[in-house]
Every structure is written in structure tokens, then in C-alpha cells.
Design a protein around this motif. Structure first.
Motif, PDB file in Angstrom:
ATOM      1  N   LYS A   1      18.523 105.171  56.739  1.00  0.00           N
ATOM      2  CA  LYS A   1      17.231 105.195  57.434  1.00  0.00           C
ATOM      3  C   LYS A   1      16.316 104.039  56.999  1.00  0.00           C
ATOM      4  O   LYS A   1      15.177 104.253  56.576  1.00  0.00           O
ATOM      5  CB  LYS A   1      16.526 106.528  57.217  1.00  0.00           C
ATOM      6  CG  LYS A   1      17.254 107.724  57.812  1.00  0.00           C
ATOM      7  CD  LYS A   1      16.449 108.999  57.637  1.00  0.00           C
ATOM      8  CE  LYS A   1      17.191 110.204  58.198  1.00  0.00           C
ATOM      9  NZ  LYS A   1      17.422 110.146  59.640  1.00  0.00           N
TER      10      LYS A   1
ATOM     11  N   ILE B   1      13.710 101.010  56.873  1.00  0.00           N
ATOM     12  CA  ILE B   1      12.507 100.621  57.608  1.00  0.00           C
ATOM     13  C   ILE B   1      12.691  99.166  58.024  1.00  0.00           C
ATOM     14  O   ILE B   1      12.909  98.292  57.180  1.00  0.00           O
ATOM     15  CB  ILE B   1      11.252 100.777  56.728  1.00  0.00           C
ATOM     16  CG1 ILE B   1      11.063 102.244  56.332  1.00  0.00           C
ATOM     17  CG2 ILE B   1      10.012 100.260  57.459  1.00  0.00           C
ATOM     18  CD1 ILE B   1      10.003 102.455  55.276  1.00  0.00           C
TER      19      ILE B   1
ATOM     20  N   TYR C   1      16.003 103.484  66.496  1.00  0.00           N
ATOM     21  CA  TYR C   1      14.744 104.132  66.130  1.00  0.00           C
ATOM     22  C   TYR C   1      14.675 105.525  66.743  1.00  0.00           C
ATOM     23  O   TYR C   1      14.259 106.497  66.096  1.00  0.00           O
ATOM     24  CB  TYR C   1      13.547 103.304  66.620  1.00  0.00           C
ATOM     25  CG  TYR C   1      13.456 101.901  66.056  1.00  0.00           C
ATOM     26  CD1 TYR C   1      13.759 101.636  64.725  1.00  0.00           C
ATOM     27  CD2 TYR C   1      13.064 100.835  66.865  1.00  0.00           C
ATOM     28  CE1 TYR C   1      13.669 100.350  64.213  1.00  0.00           C
ATOM     29  CE2 TYR C   1      12.965  99.544  66.365  1.00  0.00           C
ATOM     30  CZ  TYR C   1      13.275  99.307  65.037  1.00  0.00           C
ATOM     31  OH  TYR C   1      13.180  98.034  64.541  1.00  0.00           O
TER      32      TYR C   1
ATOM     33  N   GLY D   1      16.745 108.031  64.974  1.00  0.00           N
ATOM     34  CA  GLY D   1      16.354 108.289  63.595  1.00  0.00           C
ATOM     35  C   GLY D   1      17.218 107.555  62.587  1.00  0.00           C
ATOM     36  O   GLY D   1      17.018 107.702  61.373  1.00  0.00           O
ATOM     37  N   ASP D   2      18.189 106.757  63.060  1.00  0.00           N
ATOM     38  CA  ASP D   2      19.028 105.995  62.139  1.00  0.00           C
ATOM     39  C   ASP D   2      18.196 104.953  61.391  1.00  0.00           C
ATOM     40  O   ASP D   2      18.448 104.665  60.222  1.00  0.00           O
ATOM     41  CB  ASP D   2      20.160 105.292  62.891  1.00  0.00           C
ATOM     42  CG  ASP D   2      21.188 106.268  63.443  1.00  0.00           C
ATOM     43  OD1 ASP D   2      21.275 107.392  62.902  1.00  0.00           O
ATOM     44  OD2 ASP D   2      21.894 105.918  64.401  1.00  0.00           O
ATOM     45  N   TYR D   3      17.242 104.349  62.109  1.00  0.00           N
ATOM     46  CA  TYR D   3      16.334 103.374  61.506  1.00  0.00           C
ATOM     47  C   TYR D   3      14.903 103.864  61.717  1.00  0.00           C
ATOM     48  O   TYR D   3      14.614 104.646  62.633  1.00  0.00           O
ATOM     49  CB  TYR D   3      16.450 101.993  62.165  1.00  0.00           C
ATOM     50  CG  TYR D   3      17.783 101.303  62.072  1.00  0.00           C
ATOM     51  CD1 TYR D   3      18.801 101.752  61.231  1.00  0.00           C
ATOM     52  CD2 TYR D   3      18.043 100.174  62.847  1.00  0.00           C
ATOM     53  CE1 TYR D   3      20.020 101.100  61.163  1.00  0.00           C
ATOM     54  CE2 TYR D   3      19.254  99.513  62.790  1.00  0.00           C
ATOM     55  CZ  TYR D   3      20.245  99.991  61.956  1.00  0.00           C
ATOM     56  OH  TYR D   3      21.457  99.351  61.891  1.00  0.00           O
ATOM     57  N   VAL D   4      14.003 103.353  60.887  1.00  0.00           N
ATOM     58  CA  VAL D   4      12.582 103.641  61.033  1.00  0.00           C
ATOM     59  C   VAL D   4      11.887 102.353  61.480  1.00  0.00           C
ATOM     60  O   VAL D   4      12.053 101.304  60.845  1.00  0.00           O
ATOM     61  CB  VAL D   4      11.964 104.135  59.702  1.00  0.00           C
ATOM     62  CG1 VAL D   4      10.457 104.345  59.861  1.00  0.00           C
ATOM     63  CG2 VAL D   4      12.651 105.414  59.242  1.00  0.00           C
ATOM     64  N   LYS D   5      11.144 102.431  62.568  1.00  0.00           N
ATOM     65  CA  LYS D   5      10.445 101.244  63.071  1.00  0.00           C
ATOM     66  C   LYS D   5       9.270 100.933  62.152  1.00  0.00           C
ATOM     67  O   LYS D   5       8.364 101.729  61.988  1.00  0.00           O
ATOM     68  CB  LYS D   5       9.950 101.459  64.497  1.00  0.00           C
ATOM     69  CG  LYS D   5       9.353 100.213  65.131  1.00  0.00           C
ATOM     70  CD  LYS D   5       9.021 100.451  66.598  1.00  0.00           C
ATOM     71  CE  LYS D   5       8.379  99.243  67.240  1.00  0.00           C
ATOM     72  NZ  LYS D   5       9.241  98.056  67.255  1.00  0.00           N
ATOM     73  N   GLY D   6       9.310  99.743  61.561  1.00  0.00           N
ATOM     74  CA  GLY D   6       8.256  99.319  60.648  1.00  0.00           C
ATOM     75  C   GLY D   6       7.278  98.376  61.318  1.00  0.00           C
ATOM     76  O   GLY D   6       7.170  98.347  62.550  1.00  0.00           O
TER      77      GLY D   6
ATOM     78  N   GLU E   1       3.767  98.322  53.843  1.00  0.00           N
ATOM     79  CA  GLU E   1       5.014  99.092  53.822  1.00  0.00           C
ATOM     80  C   GLU E   1       5.987  98.486  52.813  1.00  0.00           C
ATOM     81  O   GLU E   1       6.863  97.699  53.159  1.00  0.00           O
ATOM     82  CB  GLU E   1       5.638  99.115  55.218  1.00  0.00           C
ATOM     83  CG  GLU E   1       6.878  99.982  55.343  1.00  0.00           C
ATOM     84  CD  GLU E   1       6.682 101.353  54.744  1.00  0.00           C
ATOM     85  OE1 GLU E   1       7.132 101.567  53.589  1.00  0.00           O
ATOM     86  OE2 GLU E   1       6.078 102.198  55.404  1.00  0.00           O
TER      87      GLU E   1
END
Length: 363
Positions: A164, A166, A194, A197-202, A226
Motif C-alpha cells: 500500500k 503512498i 488507488y 486500495g493497492d496504492y494510496v494516492k499521495g 507526507e
């Protein structure tokens, strides 16, 4: 990014030192009843990417000389007034074809319209001028470039078994239509990640004029807001290197994958050192050769060969185009860029990079 400027892959349908020194080549060839070809080229700057002076000028000059035509290549150094002044001087000097890399679509359109009014043929080189009147457009499939960047970052995060992560995004200049095309490509890869939920949008921000100093400030602020950023989608190598420099200060270089494009010497060195995940190689020689071929055809009032059309959403027209194919470059195929002659072993394999080059089979 301005959504109104986005051109998606569906929009592309394949169908078949303020003013740099004058690189004019005397001679030229007669073209029957047509004026002897004289071609002007305006490059945008030497700061947003090293390619404009190290690659584009070189390959365009070589192709013009091989064609035996008179030419003038100048660089506007990111100065809109100078861009217009150079164009005026070239038109007055008698060029019958003007090739431009616009600084923004507004400035580019004004120059193209003036050239058209004076009977000068025009080509958009690398960047499409939205709402413009260029007769041809020569570039790479920039949506595909962005897709390769998104896939590259995903590959590197997967190889690192990141959980996960960011992801921060350094987009290109909001005045450059290519930046919109790139974003369409990489967001098409990353948005589903995103959503799942595999990655978190930063943090996600555009960098004015592709400026490295601006990119450094922006990325430092991103890390402050962040601190756990785990991946960086940088739209070109200049922005990528700016992010790497900040990560290096925090001793996190190599831990956070960073993308790029242009295959600059610096980026390839960063890749060999493990500080950059990947870049995208665009064989500028092919782009330059295609442009010169089209320019000579226009100078002789002949129709040029194209392999695509690109939709200009502001001008509501289809622009005959030549689009070349980009290639993703990772540590295991950096050698391909050297073998292609885009950079030399002498440029790349200096100092501490000599051993890394040898390990990568570059020797």
C-alpha cells in the motif's frame, strides 16, 4: 492539470544561449519552380530537459545537412518574447518552413498564425499547439510514454514488494499539452490501483515550466506533508532527478522508486546507481529525421508522409502526424540506449559509474 487539454489514446488514430548560435548550412537544393528550401527551427529552452541541445539540435542539424538544405536552429530559452522575436526574424529572413516547439499554446498559435499569413508552412515539433494551424505534427505517442511510466512505477513497487505505498506525482508543466497526455497515460495505470486500495494516492502537483528548482521545492513540501511517500511518478528525468536529490538528503534514495522520461545521461546514471526506477527512451533521431523529411516536402510544395492523425480539441481539427514509439528503460536495458548511439559510453561511464556500466554490460 487542465482536463480540457487531455488527449487520450483514443484521440490518436493511426492511419498510415538567449538565441543559440545559427546552425545554418549553406548550399541547399533547387526545387523546380518552388523557392529553395530554407527551414527555421525554434527550440524551447535548455533547462527543462538536456535533450533540446544535446539531442534535438544535433539530430536536426545532421538531417538538414544530409538533405542539403539551408537551415537555422535557435533556442528561445523559455522566453516568450524572444520566441516571437526569433520567429519574426526567421520569417523576415525568408524561411519557407517554420518548425516550432511551443512554450505554450497561446504563444505558439500567434507565431503559427503569423507564419501562415506570410505564406510560410509550419510544423509542430514534439508539442502540439492547441488551437494552432501547423500543417503537420511530429512527436512520440505521449499517452503511451505516460502509460510506460505508470507501468514502470508499478513494476518497481512490485519488485520491492511494497505494501500500500503512498505515491506522489510530479506532473509536467500545465502549459504543455504533452504533460496532459502523459498524465492520461500514467493515471490510466495508477487510478485503478488507488481505487482497489493497492496504492494510496499521495500529493499530486504540476511543476511550472518543468523547472527543476520548482520541482525540488514542491517535492520537499510533499515529503513534509507526507513523510511516508513510497513512490514518485515524475513526468520527466529533470523532475525525477530533483526528487532524487531531496531523497538523497534524507538518505532514502534507492528506497523510493522514481520514474522519468528522456533517457538523459544523468537519469541513466541514476538508474545504474539504483536511485531511479526507470526512464522512457524516445529515439529523437527518428523524430528529427521525420521532421526534416516533412519540412523539405513542404518547402517543395509536396505532400509529406505521415502515419497518424491527432485530434486538436481546441482547434477542432485532425492534424496529420508522425508519431514514433517510446521504449521503457530499466537497469537491465540501459545498454540499449548506448547501443543506439543516443548517449556514448564516454558520457555515461565516468568516475564511479564505470564499474556500474561494466556490470550492466556497457563496455
Amino acid at each position: 492539470m487542465r482536463k480540457g487539454l487531455l488527449l487520450t489514446a483514443a484521440s490518436v488514430a493511426l492511419v498510415s544561449s538567449l538565441a543559440a548560435c545559427d546552425d545554418s548550412s549553406p548550399g541547399g537544393t533547387d526545387s523546380g519552380s518552388h523557392a529553395k528550401p530554407k527551414i527555421g527551427v525554434i527550440l524551447p529552452d535548455s533547462k527543462s530537459s538536456a535533450r533540446w541541445e544535446t539531442a534535438d539540435r544535433k539530430y536536426l542539424s545532421e538531417a538538414f545537412k544530409a538533405a542539403g538544405v539551408e537551415f537555422d536552429i535557435q533556442n528561445a530559452q523559455n522566453d516568450k518574447q524572444q520566441f516571437q522575436t526569433i520567429a519574426d526574424q526567421m520569417i523576415t529572413s525568408g524561411v519557407n518552413v517554420l518548425v516550432i516547439v511551443n512554450l505554450d499554446s497561446g504563444t505558439g498559435k500567434a507565431v503559427l498564425d503569423k507564419a501562415k499569413a506570410q505564406g510560410v508552412a509550419t510544423i509542430d515539433y514534439d508539442r502540439l499547439t492547441l488551437g494552432g494551424s501547423a500543417q503537420y505534427y511530429v512527436s512520440f505517442d505521449n499517452t503511451e510514454v505516460g502509460k510506460l511510466q505508470g507501468e514502470g512505477l508499478s513494476k518497481c513497487l512490485s519488485d520491492m514488494k511494497a505494501k500500500k505505498p503512498i505515491v506522489a506525482t510530479l506532473n509536467g508543466s500545465p502549459t504543455d499539452n504533452n504533460a496532459s497526455l502523459l498524465a492520461a497515460g500514467y493515471n490510466g495505470v495508477l487510478d485503478p490501483k488507488y481505487k482497489s486500495g493497492d496504492y494510496v494516492k499521495g500529493p499530486d502537483q504540476s511543476v511550472p515550466d518543468w523547472d527543476s528548482a520548482e520541482a525540488s521545492t514542491i517535492f520537499e513540501q510533499m515529503l513534509t506533508s507526507e513523510p511516508k511517500i513510497g513512490g514518485v511518478l515524475a513526468a520527466n528525468d529533470t523532475l525525477g532527478n530533483a526528487a532524487i536529490a531531496i531523497l538523497r538528503k534524507q538518505h532514502r534514495n534507492g528506497e523510493v522508486p522514481v520514474t522519468g522520461q528522456d533517457a538523459t545521461v544523468q537519469a541513466l546514471q541514476n538508474i545504474l546507481a539504483g536511485d531511479q526506477c526507470m526512464t522512457v527512451y524516445k529515439a529523437v533521431k527518428k523524430e528529427a529525421d521525420a521532421t526534416v523529411k516533412l519540412a523539405v516536402s513542404l518547402a517543395k510544395a509536396e505532400k509529406g508522409d505521415t502515419n497518424a492523425t491527432v485530434e486538436d480539441p481546441e482547434g477542432k481539427r485532425k492534424v496529420p502526424s508522425v508519431l514514433e514509439t517510446p521504449v521503457a528503460i530499466y537497469k537491465d536495458n540501459v545498454k540499449d540506449v548506448v547501443d543506439d548511439g543516443y548517449v556514448t559510453e564516454e558520457q555515461l561511464c565516468t568516475g564511479k559509474y564505470a564499474a556500474l556500466c561494466a556490470k550492466a554490460g556497457i563496455k
